[in-house]
Structure formats: C-alpha cells, structure tokens
Scaffold this active site. Structure first.
Site, PDB file in Angstrom:
ATOM      1  N   CYS A 171       0.803  -1.222   0.000  1.00  0.00           N
ATOM      2  CA  CYS A 171       0.000   0.000   0.000  1.00  0.00           C
ATOM      3  C   CYS A 171       0.839   1.277   0.000  1.00  0.00           C
ATOM      4  O   CYS A 171       0.290   2.374  -0.069  1.00  0.00           O
ATOM      5  CB  CYS A 171      -0.933  -0.002   1.203  1.00  0.00           C
ATOM      6  N   HIS A 311      -2.961   7.656   6.358  1.00  0.00           N
ATOM      7  CA  HIS A 311      -3.158   6.342   5.748  1.00  0.00           C
ATOM      8  C   HIS A 311      -4.604   5.917   5.988  1.00  0.00           C
ATOM      9  O   HIS A 311      -5.267   5.437   5.074  1.00  0.00           O
ATOM     10  CB  HIS A 311      -2.170   5.339   6.325  1.00  0.00           C
ATOM     11  N   GLU A 322      -2.300   4.910  14.096  1.00  0.00           N
ATOM     12  CA  GLU A 322      -1.820   6.081  13.354  1.00  0.00           C
ATOM     13  C   GLU A 322      -2.096   7.359  14.142  1.00  0.00           C
ATOM     14  O   GLU A 322      -1.264   8.271  14.170  1.00  0.00           O
ATOM     15  CB  GLU A 322      -2.471   6.159  11.973  1.00  0.00           C
ATOM     16  N   LYS A 343      -9.473   7.982   1.871  1.00  0.00           N
ATOM     17  CA  LYS A 343      -9.921   6.600   1.637  1.00  0.00           C
ATOM     18  C   LYS A 343     -11.378   6.423   2.037  1.00  0.00           C
ATOM     19  O   LYS A 343     -12.031   5.465   1.603  1.00  0.00           O
ATOM     20  CB  LYS A 343      -9.053   5.605   2.408  1.00  0.00           C
ATOM     21  N   HIS A 348      -9.605   1.893  -0.476  1.00  0.00           N
ATOM     22  CA  HIS A 348      -8.150   1.734  -0.407  1.00  0.00           C
ATOM     23  C   HIS A 348      -7.633   1.262  -1.765  1.00  0.00           C
ATOM     24  O   HIS A 348      -7.913   0.140  -2.181  1.00  0.00           O
ATOM     25  CB  HIS A 348      -7.801   0.726   0.689  1.00  0.00           C
ATOM     26  N   PHE A 407       1.489  -3.643   4.084  1.00  0.00           N
ATOM     27  CA  PHE A 407       1.818  -4.977   4.577  1.00  0.00           C
ATOM     28  C   PHE A 407       3.329  -5.193   4.488  1.00  0.00           C
ATOM     29  O   PHE A 407       4.002  -4.670   3.599  1.00  0.00           O
ATOM     30  CB  PHE A 407       1.111  -6.046   3.751  1.00  0.00           C
TER      31      PHE A 407
END
Length: 421
Positions: A171, A311, A322, A343, A348, A407
């Site tokens: 991502c 994010h 976050e 998002k 996403h 990831f």
C-alpha cells in the site's frame, strides 16, 4: 530570481503536472471536486458476479474508456493497471507541458509503483489454461501482468531512456515511487521524472483473499458508508482501484521552460516496522520514524505541518495506531493539525493509494482547502484528533504530510510544500 538549491545544497524539486483516475472520477478535476463535495466512489461490484461472496462492494473506476489514450490493437497487450498508468501519464504530460526530447531523454525517468500488478489478468489466463488448455494462454500474458510494464509502457510511449522501474511495496508503492523519483532529481541523477502508482485488483481472488483474512468491511447493505476511518463502527477497509501519475522536475528545469508549478516536494522518508507480515507494530515505531524523518528531511518542525493526509484505512487496529503516532510526532501541535482520510471516499487503492493521495495533497496546497473524512459520525476509542469530518475545510496551508503504510511493515511519508519561489 528563485534559488534552485535548498539550504543543504540539494536541488529543489517541483510538481508541474498530474493525472488521476479514481473511483471519484476519470480525471484530476472530477476526482478533486467529488472529494471536496464528500462523495463516495464505493458501490456494488460490477467486474464479476459477487453474489456468493461475503463482500460484494468496492471502489471501482467507472466508465473508463482506454480508446482515448491507447490504440485498440495495443490494449490486448496490457492489463487494466497498465492502461490506467498510460492514461494518467498522458494527463500528466498534457497538464505539465513537458516534452521528452533527444536532449533530455537520458535525464528523464519513470518510477510507477504497483502493489499487485495484473491480478485480474492472471485469473483470466489461468481460467483459459484450465478450460481450454495451454495453447490458448495469450502470448501477451506475461508482459500484460508484470508490474514493471506500467512504467515500461510509459517509457516506450514517450521515448524516455533514463531510469525505469516499478516500486512494489504493497500500500506504500505509489508514495515510494514518488519519493524515489524525488531522490533521483534532488541528488542530481535525473532532471525530470514521471512517477506515481497504479492498481486494478478488484477481482475474485483479491476480494476472497482480503475478505478471508478479515481485512475488508462487510457493510454490504450500505457500501457508501463502509469506509469510515476513525469511526467507532468501522469494520475494515474497502478495496478500490485507480492511478495517479506526476511530472516531477528540478526547479531549474521547470523555471527555464516557464512551467506552471503546482507545489514543491520537500521531504521523504521510508522505514520498516520489522514486526509482522500484515499487522503494524503496536507501538507505531515505524510510523513515528517515517513521519519524523520526512519532516526533518524537509527542514521543518512538526508545528510547520498544516495537514496530514492519513493512511486512515478504516481498520479497527490501524486507525488508533496512526492517531497515536501523529500525537507522538506532533506533540502539542497534534490537536491543531488537520488530519483526514480520503480513503473514506475512494476506498483503499492499494499500490495507487499513496499516489492518488499525493494528488489530493497537491491540490489542497494549490486551492487552500482540505478534503474531508466522510462517514465519521462518532469517533472510536483512541481516535481524538481533528479529522475534518464530513465537510471540506479552507485554511492557510503551507506544508502537508502524506502517510502511506503497507503490509510487510513498509512505511512511506512525503512532505509537499506551497511553492514560494
């Protein structure tokens, strides 16, 4: 006259062109206006029959017509993520006015990230293999799905002979692509770069895989409300698709050709959690180091940051982590900084997320307005910052931070600044 160098002796780098395709629109203007209006691009899946799936919705790009950008005979040679890259590259070149010539071709490069490459194409050709035999697999199969053919096709289309490769970091791929392009220019390895991220992975395998690992929202009855970062009722992210491509140049290059400068890239950092294949470090150490290092790289302090495009994936674990990391980095300023997750509107976009969100940051600086976090009704536990809920907000923006985490514990942060000569 503007100084072409920063105080540290590095070359200044600016963005002069952008192209975007997203669930909110098929160009930059449509996407940006939809975001400012707080629209959702999420809806029922149309790419395949999802009736038997646990998750039946996604953030799909609608009504994309590749004929506008790619010759028909070439389209069969590329999966959709490559088509998106070529389309947004053309938009970026048109926006910028930059031309590749014999004089600059070896000093121009292409870095376009993709997290998944041509997953739908892999599924399609595997089905052909099983149903019709090996002779029916397309001879274009391999080059149509490998991730580096996104920048590869762009380099071929425009005759770009400098560095050309893809960044695959889940991502964070799009943000890493832009950050590495920035590095190439500021350290004198290139003068112009075409950079960004692209993804089209709304497919049976992707939905099944993300769903079975319990990463996706299952709000099938109200898909437009499913992506709800920081809300107490969030239950996972929404898979989306799209692309964003940028023309980055040394300030000297842009000024000499009289380009309109959108904003300046002033900071970049990349870190790793070194913790888990899919879960972020519960201490948020990688997030903190990435944000701090990007701010330091820009020669700024946390108090200089006006806005954070987070994010913000709408996951139970990621959102409060976050938030805690922003507090640790920003200190007392954390309550003053505006934080939003686009998002909430796009879903996403995986490898394209960091790139599309960089476009939102650039437009926020240009228009002095921040897109909202939609679907935020009641903030969840540990989620107590100013998330610009549900309505865009005007302000005095000078420096903005874009967070992209992926990831494998990969983290990327970019700082964009208002260009002031």
């Amino acid at each position: 006259m503007a100084s072409y160098l920063r105080a540290n002796g590095q070359r200044r780098v600016v963005i002069t062109g952008m192209g975007v395709i997203s669930p909110l629109g098929n160009n930059l203007a449509e996407t940006w206006q939809s975001a400012l209006q707080g629209k959702s691009g999420v809806g029922p899946i149309t790419r395949f029959d999802a009736s038997k799936f646990d998750v039946r919705f996604a953030g799909e790009v609608k009504n994309f017509t590749p004929d506008t950008y790619i010759e028909k005979k070439e389209q069969k040679k590329m999966d959709l993520f490559i088509q998106y890259a070529l389309a947004t590259a053309k938009m970026a070149f048109d926006h910028s006015g930059f031309k590749v010539t014999e004089e600059n071709t070896h000093r121009t490069g292409v870095f376009i990230g993709s997290g998944m490459g041509g997953l739908p194409g892999i599924e399609e050709q595997h089905a052909r293999l099983v149903e019709k035999g090996p002779s029916r697999v397309s001879p274009f199969f391999i080059p149509s799905v490998i991730a580096n053919l996104a920048p590869g096709w762009v380099s071929i289309q425009y005759g770009i002979k400098g560095p050309n490769y893809t960044v695959t970091s889940a991502c964070a791929s799009g943000a890493h692509g832009i950050g590495e392009a920035y590095n190439y220019i500021r350290f004198g390895l290139a003068d112009q770069m075409v950079a960004g991220g692209t993804e089209s992975a709304v497919s049976e395998l992707a939905i099944s895989g993300f769903s079975n690992m319990k990463a996706l929202s299952t709000r099938n009855e109200a898909p437009q409300e499913a992506s709800r970062p920081w809300d107490k009722d969030r239950d996972g992210f929404v898979l989306g698709e799209g692309a964003a491509t940028f023309i980055l140049e040394s300030l000297e290059s842009a000024v000499k050709r009289g380009a309109k400068i959108i904003c300046e890239v002033t900071g970049y950092a990349a870190t790793s959690d070194a913790y888990h294949i899919t879960s972020p470090d519960p201490n948020g150490e990688g997030f903190v180091y990435a944000m701090n290092n990007a701010i330091k790289d820009a020669g700024l302090t946390p108090a200089d940051i006006s806005y954070v495009n987070a994010h913000g994936t709408s996951t139970p674990m990621g959102d409060p982590l976050e938030t805690a990391a922003v507090k640790k980095v920003m200190g007392d300023h954390a309550k003053k900084v505006w934080v939003s997750s686009t998002k909430s509107m796009t879903g996403h976009l995986l490898g394209a997320a960091g790139a599309v969100e960089t476009a939102f940051c650039a437009m926020a600086l240009q228009d002095q307005i921040v897109p909202p976090t939609i679907n935020l009704i009641t903030p969840g536990e540990g989620c107590d910052l100013d998330y610009v809920p549900n309505e865009a907000r005007r302000g005095n923006l000078k420096h903005v931070l874009n967070n992209s985490f992926g990831f494998g514990g990969t983290n990327s942060c970019l700082i964009l600044s208002k260009y002031e000569g």
